[in-house]
Write an enzyme that holds these catalytic residues in place. Structure first.
Site, short mmCIF file in Angstrom:
data_model
loop_
_atom_site.label_atom_id
_atom_site.label_comp_id
_atom_site.label_asym_id
_atom_site.label_seq_id
_atom_site.Cartn_x
_atom_site.Cartn_y
_atom_site.Cartn_z
CE1 TYR A 1 9.38 -2.20 0.67
CE2 TYR A 1 7.86 -0.72 1.80
CZ TYR A 1 8.14 -1.95 1.24
OH TYR A 1 7.18 -2.92 1.24
CE LYS B 1 7.23 -4.47 -2.80
NZ LYS B 1 7.47 -5.92 -3.07
CG ASP C 1 -0.27 -0.05 2.55
OD1 ASP C 1 0.96 -0.23 2.61
OD2 ASP C 1 -0.99 0.06 3.57
#
Length: 341
Positions: free
Chosen positions: A150, A154, A127
């Site tokens: 990060y 992703k 999310d």
């Protein structure tokens, strides 16, 4: 029986997924590829060693030679392999890009090379690719605005996987799940960190005022959603996975303290993380429209998690001994104030 390739299968969610998969398919053939970095742990897979059809291969998903060998005769790929800690990504961006983008590319290329055998390629996203949302909830069509290295890495892997569906018709499904917790989690993560800190007689570090909001998804629910989508999902689609259990970090902390019979003197407020996202929230109507729903609320899942760590000190103590003490103490240092005003 299908041949599954589970990358990152020695990690927290990957190992729990294998456990869930065997509950659903007793004779499943499972091949695990894991680099065994700090969060990969062979103890997570001990119960499967020697099981017929189970294979473990130590290797890096960005290593084309290794991936080519492990992809042979695979029908379903579930890619859990990733560098995942936001705090670590702020200090070491390159390793995140290598695994979360380049590694995904190597997997996709090798999956494409045997497309005729492949039924599903599930890319496990997060999310956090959406960034933060102060009101309402993100839908799968919401703009992606990652706010740390990060989540940016992703996002790269997420969109690269989709591109292989759009360009090459590879049977890709992407999941974006909320914060996952439960047994076998690496003790750097907030819930196992707080539980184990308390068991060790330490305080728990809460970032800022503890007002950040997260939706908490019990790991068995996360695994059941992935398995459900392998069966029922549509290729090329993104699915949000969440449980609508939104709590502030401070509320979560107090729940843990209550379950462990501790008071608020166990809390230590520390300086906030740079660029700390305030709130994540997912609209999961699309997934629930396929017939899936979560089983656990946070109080129930949290009690199961606390009980598990209390009964498995031999598991987490050796991991905690290797953990950088900055994580246990609050990575960004202590605030001057000692309590919430």
């Amino acid at each position: 029986m299908k041949q599954y390739l589970i990358t990152g299968g020695a990690g927290f969610i990957g190992a729990n997924f294998i456990r869930y998969l065997y509950q659903q398919e007793k004779g499943a053939k499972v091949r695990v590829l894991d680099k065994l970095t700090y969060s990969g742990n062979m103890d997570n897979l001990a119960e499967f060693q020697g099981k017929e059809g189970f294979e473990f291969i130590q290797g890096d998903i960005s290593d084309d030679r290794v991936v080519k060998a492990t992809m042979k005769d695979v029908q379903v790929v579930v890619n859990f392999a990733a560098e995942v800690a936001v705090d670590r990504s702020i200090q070491d961006q390159q390793s995140f890009l290598k695994t979360d983008v380049l590694g995904v590319h190597v997997l996709l290329e090798n999956a494409l090379a045997q497309k005729e055998h492949l039924e599903r390629f599930v890319q496990i996203s997060t999310d956090e690719v959406y960034g933060q949302i102060l009101e309402g909830s993100f839908r799968e069509t919401s703009e992606l605005k990652p706010r740390n290295p990060y989540s940016a890495s992703k996002t790269g892997g997420d969109r690269l996987a989709y591109s292989y569906f759009a360009t090459y018709q590879l049977p890709v499904i992407i999941t974006r799940a909320s914060n996952t917790y439960g047994p076998w989690a690496y003790p750097e993560k907030v819930i196992p960190l707080f539980i184990t800190n308390i068991l060790e007689g330490l305080q728990v570090p809460v970032f800022g005022e503890g007002s950040q909001i997260r939706d908490w998804l019990y790991v068995e629910d996360h695994c059941s959603a992935i398995y459900h989508l392998i069966q029922k999902g549509q290729n090329g689609e993104v699915y949000n996975v969440g449980s609508h259990q939104e709590y502030t970090n401070l509320s979560l902390t107090k729940m843990i303290l209550d379950l462990m019979s501790r008071d608020e003197s166990s809390i230590r407020f520390v300086a906030d993380r740079p660029g700390h996202d305030f709130r994540y929230s997912l609209d999961t109507a699309k997934l629930q429209g396929t017939g899936w729903s979560p089983k656990y609320d946070l109080p129930t899942g949290l009690k199961k998690t606390v009980d598990w760590y209390q009964n498995h000190e031999d598991y987490w103590q050796k991991l905690k001994a290797k953990l950088d003490p900055r994580f246990a103490q609050g990575y960004w240092g202590e605030k001057e104030k000692s309590e919430v005003s």
